[in-house]
Design a protein around this motif. Structure first.
Motif, PDB file in Angstrom:
ATOM      1  N   ASN A   2      45.659  44.428  28.849  1.00  0.00           N
ATOM      2  CA  ASN A   2      45.899  45.670  29.590  1.00  0.00           C
ATOM      3  C   ASN A   2      44.968  45.757  30.796  1.00  0.00           C
ATOM      4  O   ASN A   2      43.841  45.278  30.745  1.00  0.00           O
ATOM      5  CB  ASN A   2      45.637  46.886  28.691  1.00  0.00           C
ATOM      6  N   ASN A   3      45.449  46.403  31.837  1.00  0.00           N
ATOM      7  CA  ASN A   3      44.614  46.705  33.003  1.00  0.00           C
ATOM      8  C   ASN A   3      44.370  48.197  33.055  1.00  0.00           C
ATOM      9  O   ASN A   3      45.195  48.977  32.590  1.00  0.00           O
ATOM     10  CB  ASN A   3      45.314  46.269  34.292  1.00  0.00           C
ATOM     11  N   THR A   4      43.245  48.609  33.645  1.00  0.00           N
ATOM     12  CA  THR A   4      43.065  50.026  33.931  1.00  0.00           C
ATOM     13  C   THR A   4      43.690  50.269  35.302  1.00  0.00           C
ATOM     14  O   THR A   4      44.070  49.330  36.000  1.00  0.00           O
ATOM     15  CB  THR A   4      41.563  50.439  33.959  1.00  0.00           C
ATOM     16  N   ALA A   5      43.764  51.537  35.702  1.00  0.00           N
ATOM     17  CA  ALA A   5      44.336  51.868  37.016  1.00  0.00           C
ATOM     18  C   ALA A   5      43.475  51.319  38.149  1.00  0.00           C
ATOM     19  O   ALA A   5      43.900  51.294  39.312  1.00  0.00           O
ATOM     20  CB  ALA A   5      44.481  53.385  37.147  1.00  0.00           C
ATOM     21  N   LEU A   6      42.248  50.863  37.810  1.00  0.00           N
ATOM     22  CA  LEU A   6      41.310  50.405  38.832  1.00  0.00           C
ATOM     23  C   LEU A   6      40.999  48.906  38.767  1.00  0.00           C
ATOM     24  O   LEU A   6      40.122  48.417  39.480  1.00  0.00           O
ATOM     25  CB  LEU A   6      40.006  51.208  38.721  1.00  0.00           C
ATOM     26  N   THR A   7      41.720  48.165  37.929  1.00  0.00           N
ATOM     27  CA  THR A   7      41.438  46.728  37.774  1.00  0.00           C
ATOM     28  C   THR A   7      41.481  45.990  39.111  1.00  0.00           C
ATOM     29  O   THR A   7      40.585  45.201  39.424  1.00  0.00           O
ATOM     30  CB  THR A   7      42.419  46.085  36.768  1.00  0.00           C
ATOM     31  N   ALA A   8      42.515  46.261  39.923  1.00  0.00           N
ATOM     32  CA  ALA A   8      42.643  45.581  41.224  1.00  0.00           C
ATOM     33  C   ALA A   8      41.439  45.886  42.115  1.00  0.00           C
ATOM     34  O   ALA A   8      40.957  45.020  42.853  1.00  0.00           O
ATOM     35  CB  ALA A   8      43.940  45.993  41.915  1.00  0.00           C
ATOM     36  N   LYS A   9      40.930  47.110  42.007  1.00  0.00           N
ATOM     37  CA  LYS A   9      39.764  47.535  42.788  1.00  0.00           C
ATOM     38  C   LYS A   9      38.533  46.698  42.396  1.00  0.00           C
ATOM     39  O   LYS A   9      37.815  46.196  43.254  1.00  0.00           O
ATOM     40  CB  LYS A   9      39.501  49.027  42.541  1.00  0.00           C
ATOM     41  N   HIS A  10      38.322  46.525  41.095  1.00  0.00           N
ATOM     42  CA  HIS A  10      37.162  45.744  40.642  1.00  0.00           C
ATOM     43  C   HIS A  10      37.255  44.295  41.112  1.00  0.00           C
ATOM     44  O   HIS A  10      36.261  43.718  41.553  1.00  0.00           O
ATOM     45  CB  HIS A  10      37.056  45.770  39.108  1.00  0.00           C
ATOM     46  N   ILE A  11      38.458  43.726  41.028  1.00  0.00           N
ATOM     47  CA  ILE A  11      38.653  42.340  41.459  1.00  0.00           C
ATOM     48  C   ILE A  11      38.365  42.214  42.958  1.00  0.00           C
ATOM     49  O   ILE A  11      37.676  41.288  43.400  1.00  0.00           O
ATOM     50  CB  ILE A  11      40.073  41.845  41.091  1.00  0.00           C
ATOM     51  N   SER A  12      38.844  43.191  43.744  1.00  0.00           N
ATOM     52  CA  SER A  12      38.622  43.150  45.201  1.00  0.00           C
ATOM     53  C   SER A  12      37.137  43.286  45.542  1.00  0.00           C
ATOM     54  O   SER A  12      36.688  42.820  46.578  1.00  0.00           O
ATOM     55  CB  SER A  12      39.427  44.250  45.902  1.00  0.00           C
TER      56      SER A  12
END
Length: 359
Positions: A2-12
């Motif tokens: 599962n991803n949180t709504a902010l996973t992409a933010k952390h990766i970036s």
């Protein structure tokens, strides 16, 4: 995963991501020690949206909570939070949790990410009086903004007076222009701060607003590794490490959240255990010799006899010494007692100390 709504933010942002409780979570950004010190000295933001949230509503909501939790939720009032646990029927703990009283017929329970389904099924099993239950975990984001500068960093985003919010209280209001945001002050770091609960759709907006408002305070994103070292310095239990289905609240030093002013799951047996005393206890210890204690390392006495097991351990970034928690036979639990941690077959000297490690 599962991803949180902010996973992409952390990766970036360059976070090192790891699987945790079924979620893809940021474990570090710039390194544990630097992140740890950020929270101890200024302000840091943890994405802990993997945590579980249940809403319990109706005439019998409090009765159900009283039946399944060890603490006395009748003491709660609107805007008050209580730390508690869900005892199982064998003397252990299903989970530890927070109980938020929204109003006299509405409560929010915050549970550990790895136990969402288990806790839901456990509570549902005792829901014989038709309490309305909603699992809002999947649609709820949660940010923990922690550190001595958290109130100053966030105040421009809300009308709620953050500086005067007492520990284990919460308020529901507007935050960063978004309505119905829950702002609470429970903390799991010992550094002060707030938890912000909101719908997933507002995650990017709220994250950006927090970092913009916090820029003058050197606000930074913090990973789960520093969350672990911070909570360990305070002697806070982590479910699955320091407490689990086999540890009783009294063994874990959680007698203070176990109230016999009411009947609850397994309360008779726990009352008998309290009266008879326990044979093992959760202790804090610091190493005298060099080494780092890890989960499941054996604890031995001077003769090398096994007397217990390490549940959590680390090199404390604030104290610059190795610390840990573990269960030992009760005669070794007294403050100042010398014990030994078996690290690669070597007996490493340690001593029992009082919680918290960091004062």
């Amino acid at each position: 995963m599962n991803n949180t709504a902010l996973t992409a933010k952390h990766i970036s942002l360059g976070a090192k991501m790891v699987p945790f409780a079924g979620y893809n979570m940021p474990v570090t950004y710039e390194g544990i020690n630097a992140e740890h010190q950020t929270v101890r000295t200024s302000v840091g933001v943890f994405d802990v949206s993997h945590m579980g949230e249940f809403i319990l509503k109706g005439e019998n909501a409090l009765d159900l909570i009283q039946r399944v939790t060890s603490n006395d939720a009748a003491k709660l009032y609107d805007g008050k939070i209580q730390y508690s646990c869900l005892p199982n029927e064998d003397g252990g703990i299903v989970d530890d949790l927070l109980v938020y009283r929204i109003d006299e017929k509405t409560y929010m329970l915050v549970v550990n990410a790895s136990n969402i389904e288990k806790d839901w099924n456990w509570i549902q099993k005792f829901n014989t009086a038709g309490v309305e239950m909603h699992d809002i975990s999947g649609k709820t984001s949660l940010l923990a903004v922690q550190g001595p500068k958290a109130a100053e960093a966030l105040q421009s985003l809300t009308d709620v007076d953050l500086a005067s919010m007492e520990y284990y209280n919460f308020s529901k209001g507007k935050f960063a222009g978004i309505d119905n945001v829950v702002i609470s002050a429970t903390g799991y770091t010992g550094a002060g701060g707030f938890e912000i609960y909101f719908d997933n759709e507002h995650a990017d907006h709220i994250w950006n607003a927090i970092f913009e408002a916090g820029a003058p305070f050197n606000i930074k994103p913090i990973g789960l590794a520093a969350r672990d070292t911070l909570r360990l310095e305070m002697g806070f239990c982590l479910y699955g490490n320091d407490i689990d289905d086999t540890t009783s609240p009294f063994e874990a030093g959680l007698g203070w959240i176990t109230k016999f002013t009411k009947e609850f799951t397994n309360s008779e047996a726990l009352k008998a255990q309290k009266e008879a005393g326990v044979s093992k206890k959760l202790i804090g210890f610091e190493l005298i010799d060099r080494g780092i204690p890890r989960h499941d390392y054996e604890i031995v006495d001077a003769e090398g006899k096994v007397i217990g097991k390490v549940t959590s351990g680390t090199q404390s970034p604030s104290l610059q010494k190795a610390i840990g928690m573990g269960y030992v036979e009760k005669e070794f639990a007294k403050e100042g007692t010398e014990i030994y941690i078996l690290i690669r077959n070597a007996k490493i000297k340690a001593k029992v100390v009082k919680f918290p490690f960091y004062k």
